[in-house]
Design a protein around this motif. Sequence first.
Motif, mmCIF file in Angstrom:
data_model
loop_
_atom_site.group_PDB
_atom_site.id
_atom_site.type_symbol
_atom_site.label_atom_id
_atom_site.label_comp_id
_atom_site.label_asym_id
_atom_site.label_seq_id
_atom_site.Cartn_x
_atom_site.Cartn_y
_atom_site.Cartn_z
ATOM 1 N N ALA A 246 0.865 -1.197 -0.017
ATOM 2 C CA ALA A 246 0.106 -0.131 -0.023
ATOM 3 C C ALA A 246 0.979 1.094 -0.070
ATOM 4 C CB ALA A 246 -0.879 0.060 1.422
ATOM 5 N N GLU A 247 1.916 1.198 0.770
ATOM 6 C CA GLU A 247 2.804 2.590 0.743
ATOM 7 C C GLU A 247 3.505 2.544 -0.567
ATOM 8 O OE1 GLU A 247 5.551 1.550 4.055
ATOM 9 O OE2 GLU A 247 3.927 1.960 5.634
ATOM 10 N N HIS A 248 3.957 1.523 -1.073
ATOM 11 C CA HIS A 248 4.523 1.380 -2.507
ATOM 12 C C HIS A 248 3.529 2.088 -3.435
ATOM 13 C CE1 HIS A 248 6.901 0.190 -5.915
ATOM 14 N NE2 HIS A 248 6.121 -0.560 -6.466
ATOM 15 N N ARG A 249 2.357 1.776 -3.519
ATOM 16 C CA ARG A 249 1.497 2.412 -4.118
ATOM 17 C C ARG A 249 1.136 3.645 -3.888
ATOM 18 N NH1 ARG A 249 -0.510 -1.022 -8.040
ATOM 19 N NH2 ARG A 249 0.479 -3.288 -7.979
ATOM 20 N N SER A 250 1.590 4.354 -2.823
ATOM 21 C CA SER A 250 1.346 5.673 -2.264
ATOM 22 C C SER A 250 -0.136 5.910 -2.003
ATOM 23 C CB SER A 250 1.802 6.738 -3.234
ATOM 24 O OG SER A 250 3.078 6.593 -3.631
ATOM 25 N N ALA A 251 -0.570 4.782 -1.266
ATOM 26 C CA ALA A 251 -2.138 4.757 -1.169
ATOM 27 C C ALA A 251 -2.686 5.859 -0.086
ATOM 28 C CB ALA A 251 -2.678 3.439 -0.648
ATOM 29 N N GLN A 252 -3.527 6.685 -0.564
ATOM 30 C CA GLN A 252 -4.042 7.726 0.267
ATOM 31 C C GLN A 252 -5.123 7.177 1.253
ATOM 32 O OE1 GLN A 252 -4.871 10.392 -3.090
ATOM 33 N NE2 GLN A 252 -2.935 11.720 -2.241
ATOM 34 N N LEU A 253 -5.788 6.126 0.922
ATOM 35 C CA LEU A 253 -6.850 5.637 1.608
ATOM 36 C C LEU A 253 -6.626 3.979 1.549
ATOM 37 C CD1 LEU A 253 -9.332 6.039 3.492
ATOM 38 C CD2 LEU A 253 -10.521 5.919 1.118
ATOM 39 N N ILE A 254 -7.046 3.441 2.572
ATOM 40 C CA ILE A 254 -7.186 1.849 2.528
ATOM 41 C C ILE A 254 -8.490 1.522 2.949
ATOM 42 C CG2 ILE A 254 -6.422 -0.517 3.663
ATOM 43 C CD1 ILE A 254 -3.650 0.773 4.294
ATOM 44 N N VAL A 255 -9.272 0.521 2.229
ATOM 45 C CA VAL A 255 -10.792 0.056 2.194
ATOM 46 C C VAL A 255 -10.561 -1.279 2.541
ATOM 47 C CG1 VAL A 255 -12.656 -0.179 1.219
ATOM 48 C CG2 VAL A 255 -11.557 1.930 0.581
ATOM 49 N N MET A 256 -11.124 -1.592 3.841
ATOM 50 C CA MET A 256 -10.860 -2.952 4.260
ATOM 51 C C MET A 256 -12.343 -3.263 5.171
ATOM 52 S SD MET A 256 -8.209 -2.501 7.085
ATOM 53 C CE MET A 256 -8.450 -4.191 7.999
ATOM 54 N N GLY A 257 -12.586 -4.580 5.338
ATOM 55 C CA GLY A 257 -13.522 -5.104 6.221
ATOM 56 C C GLY A 257 -12.887 -5.288 7.434
ATOM 57 N N ALA A 258 -13.504 -4.947 8.707
ATOM 58 C CA ALA A 258 -12.994 -5.173 9.873
ATOM 59 C C ALA A 258 -13.331 -6.072 10.922
ATOM 60 C CB ALA A 258 -13.187 -3.670 10.418
ATOM 61 N N THR A 273 -6.812 -6.444 11.532
ATOM 62 C CA THR A 273 -7.444 -5.245 11.788
ATOM 63 C C THR A 273 -6.765 -4.264 12.500
ATOM 64 O OG1 THR A 273 -9.523 -5.992 11.237
ATOM 65 C CG2 THR A 273 -9.578 -4.212 12.342
ATOM 66 N N ARG A 274 -6.598 -5.032 13.730
ATOM 67 C CA ARG A 274 -5.674 -4.293 15.011
ATOM 68 C C ARG A 274 -4.197 -3.892 14.411
ATOM 69 N NH1 ARG A 274 -6.959 -3.779 19.989
ATOM 70 N NH2 ARG A 274 -9.089 -4.697 20.788
ATOM 71 N N SER A 275 -3.698 -4.717 13.534
ATOM 72 C CA SER A 275 -2.400 -4.288 13.151
ATOM 73 C C SER A 275 -2.600 -2.813 12.367
ATOM 74 C CB SER A 275 -1.831 -5.381 12.386
ATOM 75 O OG SER A 275 -0.405 -5.179 11.494
ATOM 76 N N LEU A 276 -3.481 -2.908 11.345
ATOM 77 C CA LEU A 276 -3.638 -1.664 10.894
ATOM 78 C C LEU A 276 -3.898 -0.390 11.687
ATOM 79 C CD1 LEU A 276 -3.032 -3.604 8.452
ATOM 80 C CD2 LEU A 276 -4.474 -2.170 6.937
ATOM 81 N N LEU A 277 -4.888 -0.770 12.363
ATOM 82 C CA LEU A 277 -5.469 0.362 13.341
ATOM 83 C C LEU A 277 -4.422 0.729 14.068
ATOM 84 C CD1 LEU A 277 -9.138 -0.689 14.727
ATOM 85 C CD2 LEU A 277 -8.503 1.440 13.484
ATOM 86 N N GLY A 278 -3.359 0.047 14.610
ATOM 87 C CA GLY A 278 -2.426 0.454 15.318
ATOM 88 C C GLY A 278 -1.087 1.008 14.786
ATOM 89 N N GLY A 279 -0.767 0.349 13.500
ATOM 90 C CA GLY A 279 0.274 0.847 12.788
ATOM 91 C C GLY A 279 0.248 1.674 11.484
ATOM 92 N N SER A 280 -1.060 1.785 10.954
ATOM 93 C CA SER A 280 -0.891 2.355 9.475
ATOM 94 C C SER A 280 -1.014 3.797 9.448
ATOM 95 C CB SER A 280 -2.145 1.595 8.856
ATOM 96 O OG SER A 280 -2.415 2.471 7.593
ATOM 97 N N GLU A 281 -0.017 4.411 8.795
ATOM 98 C CA GLU A 281 0.097 5.710 8.657
ATOM 99 C C GLU A 281 -1.104 6.294 7.680
ATOM 100 O OE1 GLU A 281 2.400 7.753 10.223
ATOM 101 O OE2 GLU A 281 2.931 6.008 11.330
ATOM 102 N N THR A 282 -1.745 5.476 6.862
ATOM 103 C CA THR A 282 -2.701 5.700 5.987
ATOM 104 C C THR A 282 -4.268 5.693 6.600
ATOM 105 O OG1 THR A 282 -1.306 4.662 4.426
ATOM 106 C CG2 THR A 282 -3.586 5.192 3.668
ATOM 107 N N PRO A 283 -4.986 6.483 6.341
ATOM 108 C CA PRO A 283 -6.457 6.472 6.637
ATOM 109 C C PRO A 283 -6.935 5.214 6.158
ATOM 110 C CG PRO A 283 -5.857 8.772 5.713
ATOM 111 C CD PRO A 283 -4.701 7.807 5.421
ATOM 112 N N LEU A 284 -7.844 4.699 7.185
ATOM 113 C CA LEU A 284 -8.730 3.315 7.025
ATOM 114 C C LEU A 284 -9.981 3.750 6.704
ATOM 115 C CD1 LEU A 284 -6.812 1.506 9.706
ATOM 116 C CD2 LEU A 284 -6.140 1.648 7.189
#
Length: 288
Positions: A246-258, A273-284
């Motif tokens: 996602a970072e490689h693709r310069s994603a500005q938003l991640i869409v995902m089921g939680a 879910t917990r991994s991305l909520l705790g560590g993602s710099e990109t909005p979810l």
Amino acid sequence: MTIKKIMVPFVEVKSAERAFAAAVPFAKKCSAHIDVVHLRLNAEPPVSAFYPPVTASYAAEQARFMKEASDILSKDLRELFRACAERFDVKLAAADHHDEAGSTAAWREIEGPTFDDLAAHARVCDMVVMARPDSHAPGYDTGVIETVLFGAGRPVLVAGPEGSEGFPERVTIAWDGGREAARAVALSLPVLAEAKDVTVLTVGKLAASREPPESVVAYLRLHGVHATAVKLSPGDSAEDTFQTEAEHRSAQLIVMGAYSHSRLRQLILGGFTRSLLGGSETPLLLSH
């Protein structure tokens, strides 16, 4: 299908400001109304929890302290709301919003014993916007995101730690073929329709009974969304592989089921879910 009402819960000052800022690009893009809601918790210490002879006086003192703290927080958040509306040039207006008014916002204060009341009010909006709390936020603030996500039945946008970067043009969809991922894709269609670059990303092998990312691409094409399917092997960690791509693709938003697995299982064993909520710099943009 579009976004016309965005609910922004105001829980504490720092996360509330970032949440409002994250909601503004969506409100301006869609001429939508921002419904800012502050919940005043009205729970009082139960008398049965204390022992004589200090029961009555201690409970009364605690109730007075809680009310004073609630009054201060309410005043601070309301002032913050007005300052944010002025800063981002959003008109103050009642909830009877119309497109000709452009982006508008209104303050609403409710009372209730738990944050489940926020989830109930969120059921009549198109999207909820919240911000990941920082390390100095009250401990309950993190749980509010999960409470609204599970109770509202609406998509929840969780702003990144650095605040808003405008309306997302590059979106990455986390696709595992599950129910939650399918809901996330469907509920995010108004956002995907405006994006310039959409990637449907699957990490690892899907079960034979689950639709592959190519099927999502074909579905989105029917809605006028051009997307690309990408499949990756998980490596050491599916979460790390996904975030790196996602970072490689310069994603500005991640869409995902939680929380396709239970919260208890994710709390004990960890999870996507917990991994991305705790560590993602990109909005979810999350849906359960």
